[in-house]
Motif scaffolding. Structure first.
Motif, PDB file in Angstrom:
ATOM      1  N   SER A   1      -7.496   0.533  -3.397  1.00 11.36           N
ATOM      2  CA  SER A   1      -7.945  -0.714  -2.946  1.00 11.36           C
ATOM      3  C   SER A   1      -6.775  -2.009  -3.282  1.00 11.36           C
ATOM      4  O   SER A   1      -6.005  -1.628  -4.152  1.00 11.36           O
ATOM      5  CB  SER A   1      -9.365  -1.162  -3.421  1.00 11.36           C
ATOM      6  OG  SER A   1      -9.326  -1.344  -4.510  1.00 11.36           O
TER       7      SER A   1
ATOM      8  N   ALA B   1      -9.127   2.520   2.327  1.00 14.10           N
ATOM      9  CA  ALA B   1     -10.213   3.725   3.146  1.00 14.10           C
ATOM     10  C   ALA B   1      -9.606   5.054   2.678  1.00 14.10           C
ATOM     11  O   ALA B   1     -10.320   5.950   3.177  1.00 14.10           O
ATOM     12  CB  ALA B   1     -10.158   3.331   4.502  1.00 14.10           C
TER      13      ALA B   1
ATOM     14  N   HIS C   1       0.769  -1.000  -0.077  1.00 13.96           N
ATOM     15  CA  HIS C   1       0.024  -0.068   0.117  1.00 13.96           C
ATOM     16  C   HIS C   1       0.756   1.240  -0.035  1.00 13.96           C
ATOM     17  O   HIS C   1       0.562   2.175  -0.648  1.00 13.96           O
ATOM     18  CB  HIS C   1      -0.803  -0.185   1.312  1.00 13.96           C
ATOM     19  CG  HIS C   1      -2.149  -0.724   0.999  1.00 13.96           C
ATOM     20  ND1 HIS C   1      -3.183  -0.463   0.111  1.00 13.96           N
ATOM     21  CD2 HIS C   1      -2.842  -1.688   1.853  1.00 13.96           C
ATOM     22  CE1 HIS C   1      -3.918  -1.438   0.106  1.00 13.96           C
ATOM     23  NE2 HIS C   1      -3.942  -2.173   1.113  1.00 13.96           N
TER      24      HIS C   1
ATOM     25  N   GLY D   1     -18.591  -1.774   3.472  1.00 14.99           N
ATOM     26  CA  GLY D   1     -19.236  -0.627   3.892  1.00 14.99           C
ATOM     27  C   GLY D   1     -18.700   0.851   3.468  1.00 14.99           C
ATOM     28  O   GLY D   1     -19.357   1.844   3.209  1.00 14.99           O
TER      29      GLY D   1
ATOM     30  N   GLY E   1      -4.023   3.116   1.345  1.00 12.10           N
ATOM     31  CA  GLY E   1      -5.062   2.085   1.674  1.00 12.10           C
ATOM     32  C   GLY E   1      -6.288   2.287   0.979  1.00 12.10           C
ATOM     33  O   GLY E   1      -6.844   3.301   0.625  1.00 12.10           O
TER      34      GLY E   1
END
Ligand code: KG4
Ligand code: ZN
Length: 391
Positions: free
Chosen positions: A348, A318, A114, A178, A316
């Motif tokens: 991602s 998020a 990442h 989510g 990352g």
């Protein structure tokens, strides 16, 4: 020479080809399993593992149609951290390929992947740099000096940032993952001037640089319990999801079967009711504001003391979060730091970042092509991160 990289640490199968000499990403492909895990509210390890066994060979076949192994000088694969049963699928494929073609095999730490997603297609790297790494499994501030010297400055004491979004989405009946769902609802709410439900900002009064999201998740749960009309829709959606799970349970594979159209269309309509409900918007906006403010406050605390670091980055899955990007941009302006962000398509999990990290690892390992540790026999997996350690 070229690097063939493989990623299979959680629920994305991905392969990439990177040019060792100029860092160009020559080819990249990925199959996400998100829709297969959606109704379970999280990654189901057995389903993930079976899907890797199905998808990785399909991607390899794609590779074989365009390239040969003749100029592959190194194969690399994510070997930590992640779900063991997912990591093993990629590692087994990588070992077989490396043995058959007599090519060195290099294990790559997913978190370093990442971090190197910042430098995909770039032959140079920027160090030292401080990185806020936010994914489904991790939330940490890492000071990076080079490939082998990275130090965890702060990390979450419980849930990660992405995990908090995943769990909240599950409570709302919206399924897995989510992050982008809650982010989109919060963005819409912001555009529509919805008044957010306010949540406490975690660890605000405490001197620590560490993070915590489980209290926020529980505060969300308690507020949600007060919203009776929204709860009725969620209840109905959960009943539909149970029916779909029963449809799936009748199939041995549990992922490729006929789900009754009536179950699906009923669920879609309920999910749309939930997403558009005024209480959902107010809850999601409140959560987004508090969670991103928590990250920003701790980064600010860190930056006040980190005068030696000129560059700051967010990476990352998020790090795609809209409000987080906006707040960290402002923070970097305030502290006169240059902000680096990963391109959205590489936030991602993907094998391109694993390929770019491999290049860096090889550059920092003299005589790597003759080293015994890169023989396929010696590569093992670890579900935990063992390479980036706390300061
Ligand atoms: O890095 P990643 O693809 O997988 C891991 O290494 O965990 O990150 C996936 C995580 C999931 O928890 C997902 O819900 C979260 O990133 N995520 C987001 C957003 N997009 C993805 N979280 C908050 N806001 C987003 N926009
Ligand atoms: Zn990841």
């Amino acid at each position: 020479m070229k690097i063939l990289s493989i990623e299979s640490s959680c629920d994305d199968s991905s392969l990439a080809l990177t040019d060792f000499d100029n860092a160009k990403l020559l080819w990249h492909t990925k199959i996400s399993q998100e829709h297969n895990h959606r109704i379970y509210g999280g990654v189901v390890p057995e389903i993930a593992s079976r899907l890797f066994a199905k998808d990785l060979p399909l991607l390899l076949d794609e590779f074989n149609q365009c390239y040969s192994f003749d100029d592959i000088g190194c194969i690399s694969v994510t070997n930590e951290p992640g779900l063991s049963t997912s990591l093993l699928e990629g590692v087994m494929m990588a070992k077989s390929l490396a043995l058959c073609h007599h090519i060195p095999l290099v294990g790559i730490n997913h978190l370093k992947g990442h971090i190197y997603s910042l430098f995909i297609n770039e032959s140079s790297e920027i160090f030292p740099i401080c990185v806020l790494l936010v994914s489904g499994g991790h939330t940490m501030i890492v000071e990076c000096y080079n490939y082998n010297d990275m130090r965890i400055i702060a990390q979450t004491l419980d849930d990660s940032f992405g995990e908090c979004y995943d769990k909240v989405a599950k409570m709302l009946g919206l399924g897995y993952p989510g992050g982008s769902t809650i982010d989109n609802i919060a963005q819409t709410a912001l555009d529509e001037f919805v008044t957010p439900i306010s949540f406490p900002i975690p660890l605000q009064q405490q001197n620590t640089l560490n993070f915590s999201f489980s209290g926020l998740k529980n505060a969300f749960r308690l507020k949600l319990q007060e919203k009776s009309s929204l709860l009725e829709f969620i209840q109905k959606a959960m009943i539909q999801q149970d029916s779909i799970k029963q449809d799936l349970a009748q199939s041995l594979q549990q992922y490729e079967t006929k789900i009754l159209d009536s179950h699906l269309s009923e669920l879609e309509s309920l999910l749309s009711d939930i997403k558009n409900h005024a209480d959902t918007k107010a809850l999601c906006l409140g959560l987004q504001m508090s969670a991103t403010e928590h990250l920003t406050q701790k980064c600010k605390k860190y930056l006040k003391k980190a005068s030696n670091i000129k560059h700051f980055a967010i990476v990352g899955g998020a790090s795609a979060n809209s409000l987080l990007r906006h707040k960290i941009q402002n923070l970097c302006q305030e502290f006169k730091k240059t902000l680096l962000v990963t391109k959205l398509q590489y936030c991602s999990d993907n094998a391109a970042m694993i390929g770019r990290a491999t290049l860096a690892k090889l550059n920092e390992t003299p005589n790597w092509d003759t080293m015994k540790i890169f023989h396929p026999f010696y590569l093992d997996i670890s579900p935990r991160n063992t390479e980036i350690l706390p300061l």
